[in-house]
Design a protein around this motif. Sequence first.
Motif, PDB file in Angstrom:
ATOM      1  N   VAL A 151       0.834  -1.201   0.000  1.00 24.59           N
ATOM      2  CA  VAL A 151       0.000   0.000   0.000  1.00 24.59           C
ATOM      3  C   VAL A 151       0.871   1.255   0.000  1.00 24.59           C
ATOM      4  CG1 VAL A 151      -1.834   1.245   1.200  1.00 24.59           C
ATOM      5  CG2 VAL A 151      -1.808  -1.258   1.228  1.00 24.59           C
ATOM      6  N   PHE A 152       1.909   1.268   0.826  1.00 24.70           N
ATOM      7  CA  PHE A 152       2.827   2.411   0.912  1.00 24.70           C
ATOM      8  C   PHE A 152       4.268   1.905   0.797  1.00 24.70           C
ATOM      9  CE2 PHE A 152      -0.937   3.902   3.306  1.00 24.70           C
ATOM     10  CZ  PHE A 152      -1.210   5.068   2.586  1.00 24.70           C
ATOM     11  N   PRO A 153       4.709   1.539  -0.416  1.00 25.75           N
ATOM     12  CA  PRO A 153       6.040   0.940  -0.573  1.00 25.75           C
ATOM     13  C   PRO A 153       7.164   1.949  -0.342  1.00 25.75           C
ATOM     14  CG  PRO A 153       4.619   0.543  -2.504  1.00 25.75           C
ATOM     15  CD  PRO A 153       3.970   1.593  -1.683  1.00 25.75           C
ATOM     16  N   GLY A 154       8.267   1.446   0.197  1.00 28.38           N
ATOM     17  CA  GLY A 154       9.434   2.291   0.366  1.00 28.38           C
ATOM     18  C   GLY A 154      10.046   2.700  -0.962  1.00 28.38           C
ATOM     19  N   LYS A 155       9.862   1.900  -1.999  1.00 26.32           N
ATOM     20  CA  LYS A 155      10.481   2.185  -3.293  1.00 26.32           C
ATOM     21  C   LYS A 155       9.786   3.301  -4.051  1.00 26.32           C
ATOM     22  CE  LYS A 155       7.819  -1.279  -5.864  1.00 26.32           C
ATOM     23  NZ  LYS A 155       7.896  -2.513  -6.684  1.00 26.32           N
ATOM     24  N   GLU A 156       8.601   3.732  -3.600  1.00 23.93           N
ATOM     25  CA  GLU A 156       7.920   4.835  -4.268  1.00 23.93           C
ATOM     26  C   GLU A 156       8.651   6.144  -4.016  1.00 23.93           C
ATOM     27  OE1 GLU A 156       5.759   4.889  -6.496  1.00 23.93           O
ATOM     28  OE2 GLU A 156       4.868   2.893  -6.432  1.00 23.93           O
ATOM     29  N   ALA A 157       8.177   7.225  -4.617  1.00 23.00           N
ATOM     30  CA  ALA A 157       8.946   8.468  -4.679  1.00 23.00           C
ATOM     31  C   ALA A 157       9.204   9.114  -3.319  1.00 23.00           C
ATOM     32  CB  ALA A 157       8.238   9.467  -5.597  1.00 23.00           C
TER      33      ALA A 157
END
Length: 561
Positions: free
Chosen positions: A141-147
Amino acid sequence: MSQQAAEPRGHSADAAHPRTFEPSMVVVLVITSILGAIIGIQILTTLGVTPNTAIIGVLVAIALSRIPLAALKKFRSVHRQNLVQSNISTATFVAANSLLLPIAIPWVMGRPELVWPLLIGAAAAALIDFLMLYWMFDSRVFPGKEAWPPGLAAAEAIKAGDRGGRRAGLLGIGTLVGIIGSAIGVPMSAFGVAFIGNIVALTMFGVGLLIRGYSMPIAGIDINAMYIPHGFMIGAGIVALFQAVWTIVGRRKATAHAVATGAKTSELSRVIEEGEVAPPVVVDRGELTRSEEAVKMALTRGAVLYAIAAAVLAVVSGLLAEMGIGMLILWVLFATFACIAAEFIVGLSAMHSGWFPAFATALIFLSLALIVGFPPVAVALVTGFIAAGGPAFADAGYDFKTGWILRRHESRAMEIEGRKQQFFAGVVGMAVALAVVAIAHPMYFANEQFPPVAKVFVATIQAGVDPALITTLALWAIPGAIIQAIGGPKRQMGILLATGMLISNPAAGWAVLVGIALRILYTRLRKDKDAAESEMTIAAAGFIAGDALWSFGNSMYKLVK
């Protein structure tokens, strides 16, 4: 998106993560918390905005590490610098957005006796939101790899101070460009975000900014006064919640079905890799550290905590005298649902764009509370309760992203431990922020110094519900829901379009779209695609850092001028 980085010097994968409650660390964190809290409430009441102090925290930590004292030499650790950065950032946002803003609402309404009950409720809401992001960060839902763009900027600044070299040079050039661009009026944060986020999501964000900026000059339509962006966000937010639930429940069912039907290991690996289902266990470094089960537990625990906090707020504020028991139960349920929905809206916007419409989201649920029929005092309290959480949720995402980048070459255990220590550093910041606001708010309020948006909330409450508002919100929720459904949970097209439409900054819209065009062009011209992505990421971090430094310096100059 790749976050390419060499392992920081002097920090082996087997080294233990520094502890928040080391004596020297606690002293530094308390001092930086006080600094951040004072800066936050002063600038919010004077200028109506809250500065990003994460970069300032990085500079403070790096400066401390260069002081020739044995006790401060340990701050050369990038992980200690990360704790300082997390601490001051949390203290700033919590003091200003999560505490001072909510308690200003009853004061402006002429109900000062509700300030202290709401201060307690707002502090609880901020802590719960912080907890929920801690439980859900680096999940599907809230990945670390996102911006998480501000978090990326802080991480690159810390790494540049640690390693120097070509990366530091590129970051320095980007920061200088960011400062110069901001000085001449270019929204460099928006420009930088365009180089690191999801292109489709950011395109929708830029389009939304332009629609809001030019709907009145070109078409003579004030979409904000007509609550069109609010309707869009309601529809997109509802679909986003369903998408999150499907991420948790649907993929678990698909995994169980694949196992039950005897799917081959290679087939399961392929399905997992393509993102159709979630792996039952994640153990390898670089993979997700929070499972769907962890997210489910976070939502369950968060809902229970919100319900308890809302019930306590209702009791200590005397809402039972304002409403019957049935209406009071409905109010608690509304507050619980609204807080969870708001944190998803704010969190998804912050994750993809680096901008989060916390004020506008609170206004949306204020309007819905009026439509439900709650009395004005109950609407004021629930608005403050909802407004308290969003900034803490988004800011925690930025801070955890910074730590995620700094620890991504360490062990999984190191990542989990580091995130926990960041959480503790944030809690220290929250505690100090609460103390500062409790002591300072009478002086600010006595001098008629309020966050400007508090007056907007109160004016909306006192105006009451317009019957046409219900139709407007329902009508514009439909296209918002459709766009969000089309884009899916990875692109968040509806959320980002609505976010842009809620912000009056057409220059940022052009900055985003021009940045995306340059990003696509540079990627096609550069033969080495991985190098191109890495270079754009570092330069973008510099643009964002430069914008933050200019905004902070400019704000401080206006305060002392």
